[in-house]
Design a protein around this motif. Structure first.
Motif, PDB file in Angstrom:
ATOM      1  N   SER A  43       5.542 -54.009  72.171  1.00 53.86           N
ATOM      2  CA  SER A  43       5.634 -52.656  71.636  1.00 53.86           C
ATOM      3  C   SER A  43       6.933 -52.451  70.852  1.00 53.86           C
ATOM      4  O   SER A  43       6.927 -51.872  69.760  1.00 53.86           O
ATOM      5  CB  SER A  43       5.552 -51.648  72.781  1.00 53.86           C
ATOM      6  OG  SER A  43       5.798 -50.358  72.323  1.00 53.86           O
ATOM      7  N   ASN A  44       8.034 -52.933  71.403  1.00 52.93           N
ATOM      8  CA  ASN A  44       9.303 -52.824  70.691  1.00 52.93           C
ATOM      9  C   ASN A  44       9.322 -53.706  69.449  1.00 52.93           C
ATOM     10  O   ASN A  44       9.962 -53.362  68.452  1.00 52.93           O
ATOM     11  CB  ASN A  44      10.462 -53.177  71.614  1.00 52.93           C
ATOM     12  CG  ASN A  44      10.803 -52.035  72.533  1.00 52.93           C
ATOM     13  OD1 ASN A  44      10.878 -50.895  72.119  1.00 52.93           O
ATOM     14  ND2 ASN A  44      11.001 -52.339  73.800  1.00 52.93           N
ATOM     15  N   GLY A  45       8.633 -54.850  69.495  1.00 52.57           N
ATOM     16  CA  GLY A  45       8.535 -55.695  68.308  1.00 52.57           C
ATOM     17  C   GLY A  45       7.791 -54.998  67.184  1.00 52.57           C
ATOM     18  O   GLY A  45       8.190 -55.077  66.019  1.00 52.57           O
ATOM     19  N   VAL A  46       6.720 -54.306  67.522  1.00 60.73           N
ATOM     20  CA  VAL A  46       5.971 -53.546  66.519  1.00 60.73           C
ATOM     21  C   VAL A  46       6.842 -52.426  65.951  1.00 60.73           C
ATOM     22  O   VAL A  46       6.865 -52.184  64.739  1.00 60.73           O
ATOM     23  CB  VAL A  46       4.664 -52.990  67.125  1.00 60.73           C
ATOM     24  CG1 VAL A  46       3.996 -51.995  66.190  1.00 60.73           C
ATOM     25  CG2 VAL A  46       3.720 -54.131  67.456  1.00 60.73           C
ATOM     26  N   THR A  47       7.581 -51.752  66.824  1.00 55.81           N
ATOM     27  CA  THR A  47       8.488 -50.688  66.374  1.00 55.81           C
ATOM     28  C   THR A  47       9.536 -51.249  65.424  1.00 55.81           C
ATOM     29  O   THR A  47       9.824 -50.645  64.382  1.00 55.81           O
ATOM     30  CB  THR A  47       9.168 -50.018  67.576  1.00 55.81           C
ATOM     31  OG1 THR A  47       8.166 -49.468  68.424  1.00 55.81           O
ATOM     32  CG2 THR A  47      10.109 -48.923  67.135  1.00 55.81           C
ATOM     33  N   LEU A  48      10.108 -52.390  65.766  1.00 56.36           N
ATOM     34  CA  LEU A  48      11.113 -53.005  64.901  1.00 56.36           C
ATOM     35  C   LEU A  48      10.514 -53.387  63.560  1.00 56.36           C
ATOM     36  O   LEU A  48      11.137 -53.178  62.511  1.00 56.36           O
ATOM     37  CB  LEU A  48      11.716 -54.233  65.581  1.00 56.36           C
ATOM     38  CG  LEU A  48      12.834 -54.937  64.825  1.00 56.36           C
ATOM     39  CD1 LEU A  48      14.034 -54.011  64.680  1.00 56.36           C
ATOM     40  CD2 LEU A  48      13.233 -56.210  65.540  1.00 56.36           C
ATOM     41  N   TYR A  49       9.290 -53.905  63.569  1.00 55.12           N
ATOM     42  CA  TYR A  49       8.628 -54.245  62.316  1.00 55.12           C
ATOM     43  C   TYR A  49       8.433 -53.005  61.446  1.00 55.12           C
ATOM     44  O   TYR A  49       8.691 -53.023  60.244  1.00 55.12           O
ATOM     45  CB  TYR A  49       7.287 -54.919  62.599  1.00 55.12           C
ATOM     46  CG  TYR A  49       6.470 -55.137  61.348  1.00 55.12           C
ATOM     47  CD1 TYR A  49       6.810 -56.145  60.460  1.00 55.12           C
ATOM     48  CD2 TYR A  49       5.386 -54.324  61.041  1.00 55.12           C
ATOM     49  CE1 TYR A  49       6.079 -56.344  59.305  1.00 55.12           C
ATOM     50  CE2 TYR A  49       4.648 -54.512  59.892  1.00 55.12           C
ATOM     51  CZ  TYR A  49       4.991 -55.525  59.019  1.00 55.12           C
ATOM     52  OH  TYR A  49       4.277 -55.701  57.875  1.00 55.12           O
ATOM     53  N   ARG A  50       8.006 -51.926  62.061  1.00 58.08           N
ATOM     54  CA  ARG A  50       7.775 -50.695  61.303  1.00 58.08           C
ATOM     55  C   ARG A  50       9.080 -50.114  60.762  1.00 58.08           C
ATOM     56  O   ARG A  50       9.107 -49.517  59.696  1.00 58.08           O
ATOM     57  CB  ARG A  50       7.092 -49.656  62.172  1.00 58.08           C
ATOM     58  CG  ARG A  50       5.644 -49.986  62.424  1.00 58.08           C
ATOM     59  CD  ARG A  50       4.983 -48.926  63.250  1.00 58.08           C
ATOM     60  NE  ARG A  50       3.594 -49.267  63.509  1.00 58.08           N
ATOM     61  CZ  ARG A  50       2.839 -48.655  64.384  1.00 58.08           C
ATOM     62  NH1 ARG A  50       3.324 -47.662  65.109  1.00 58.08           N
ATOM     63  NH2 ARG A  50       1.587 -49.021  64.557  1.00 58.08           N
ATOM     64  N   LEU A  51      10.172 -50.269  61.513  1.00 60.11           N
ATOM     65  CA  LEU A  51      11.463 -49.758  61.059  1.00 60.11           C
ATOM     66  C   LEU A  51      12.018 -50.553  59.895  1.00 60.11           C
ATOM     67  O   LEU A  51      12.758 -50.028  59.062  1.00 60.11           O
ATOM     68  CB  LEU A  51      12.478 -49.772  62.206  1.00 60.11           C
ATOM     69  CG  LEU A  51      12.293 -48.732  63.311  1.00 60.11           C
ATOM     70  CD1 LEU A  51      13.307 -48.986  64.418  1.00 60.11           C
ATOM     71  CD2 LEU A  51      12.450 -47.326  62.762  1.00 60.11           C
ATOM     72  N   THR A  52      11.686 -51.845  59.820  1.00 54.36           N
ATOM     73  CA  THR A  52      12.346 -52.709  58.836  1.00 54.36           C
ATOM     74  C   THR A  52      11.408 -53.216  57.739  1.00 54.36           C
ATOM     75  O   THR A  52      11.849 -53.954  56.873  1.00 54.36           O
ATOM     76  CB  THR A  52      12.952 -53.936  59.546  1.00 54.36           C
ATOM     77  OG1 THR A  52      11.937 -54.641  60.241  1.00 54.36           O
ATOM     78  CG2 THR A  52      14.031 -53.508  60.517  1.00 54.36           C
ATOM     79  N   LYS A  53      10.143 -52.842  57.739  1.00 58.69           N
ATOM     80  CA  LYS A  53       9.229 -53.439  56.765  1.00 58.69           C
ATOM     81  C   LYS A  53       9.486 -52.998  55.333  1.00 58.69           C
ATOM     82  O   LYS A  53       9.197 -53.723  54.411  1.00 58.69           O
ATOM     83  CB  LYS A  53       7.767 -53.193  57.144  1.00 58.69           C
ATOM     84  CG  LYS A  53       7.279 -51.787  56.988  1.00 58.69           C
ATOM     85  CD  LYS A  53       5.803 -51.723  57.335  1.00 58.69           C
ATOM     86  CE  LYS A  53       5.314 -50.300  57.289  1.00 58.69           C
ATOM     87  NZ  LYS A  53       3.910 -50.199  57.613  1.00 58.69           N
ATOM     88  N   HIS A  54      10.046 -51.827  55.130  1.00 57.54           N
ATOM     89  CA  HIS A  54      10.319 -51.360  53.780  1.00 57.54           C
ATOM     90  C   HIS A  54      11.739 -51.659  53.315  1.00 57.54           C
ATOM     91  O   HIS A  54      12.038 -51.542  52.138  1.00 57.54           O
ATOM     92  CB  HIS A  54      10.065 -49.857  53.660  1.00 57.54           C
ATOM     93  CG  HIS A  54       8.632 -49.494  53.884  1.00 57.54           C
ATOM     94  ND1 HIS A  54       7.624 -49.949  53.088  1.00 57.54           N
ATOM     95  CD2 HIS A  54       8.049 -48.736  54.835  1.00 57.54           C
ATOM     96  CE1 HIS A  54       6.466 -49.471  53.527  1.00 57.54           C
ATOM     97  NE2 HIS A  54       6.708 -48.733  54.600  1.00 57.54           N
ATOM     98  N   GLY A  55      12.613 -52.020  54.230  1.00 58.79           N
ATOM     99  CA  GLY A  55      13.994 -52.313  53.886  1.00 58.79           C
ATOM    100  C   GLY A  55      14.745 -51.038  53.552  1.00 58.79           C
ATOM    101  O   GLY A  55      14.248 -49.931  53.669  1.00 58.79           O
ATOM    102  N   LYS A  56      15.975 -51.222  53.112  1.00 55.80           N
ATOM    103  CA  LYS A  56      16.806 -50.046  52.755  1.00 55.80           C
ATOM    104  C   LYS A  56      16.987 -49.972  51.270  1.00 55.80           C
ATOM    105  O   LYS A  56      17.004 -50.910  50.575  1.00 55.80           O
ATOM    106  CB  LYS A  56      18.160 -50.138  53.438  1.00 55.80           C
ATOM    107  CG  LYS A  56      18.086 -49.836  54.906  1.00 55.80           C
ATOM    108  CD  LYS A  56      19.460 -49.680  55.470  1.00 55.80           C
ATOM    109  CE  LYS A  56      19.383 -49.213  56.889  1.00 55.80           C
ATOM    110  NZ  LYS A  56      20.672 -48.958  57.473  1.00 55.80           N
TER     111      LYS A  56
END
Length: 56
Positions: A43-56
Motif C-alpha cells: 500500500s505504501n509502495g503504491v502511494t509512493l508511486y502515485r506521489l512520484t509518477k509525475h515528478g516535480k
C-alpha cells in the motif's frame, strides 16, 4: 502531483519499517502479521508511486 519532500521521505521510511517487520514475522513464522505487514508495504509502495509518477 507536487508532493512535499517530507511526505515522500515519510512514505519511504514507512516502507522500510514495514519491510523489516515483514521479514521479521516471516522468519518467526507468524503468518497473519507477516501478511498484514506485506499488505501495508504494498500500500505504501503504491502511494509512493502515485506521489512520484509525475515528478516535480
Amino acid at each position: 502531483m507536487n508532493a512535499p519532500a517530507w511526505r515522500i521521505w515519510l512514505v519511504v521510511a514507512l516502507m522500510c519499517g514495514w519491510g523489516i517487520l515483514t521479514i521479521r514475522f516471516v522468519t518467526k513464522q507468524e503468518w497473519p502479521m507477516a501478511l498484514l505487514c506485506a499488505v501495508l508495504l504494498i500500500s505504501n509502495g503504491v502511494t509512493l508511486y502515485r506521489l512520484t509518477k509525475h515528478g516535480k
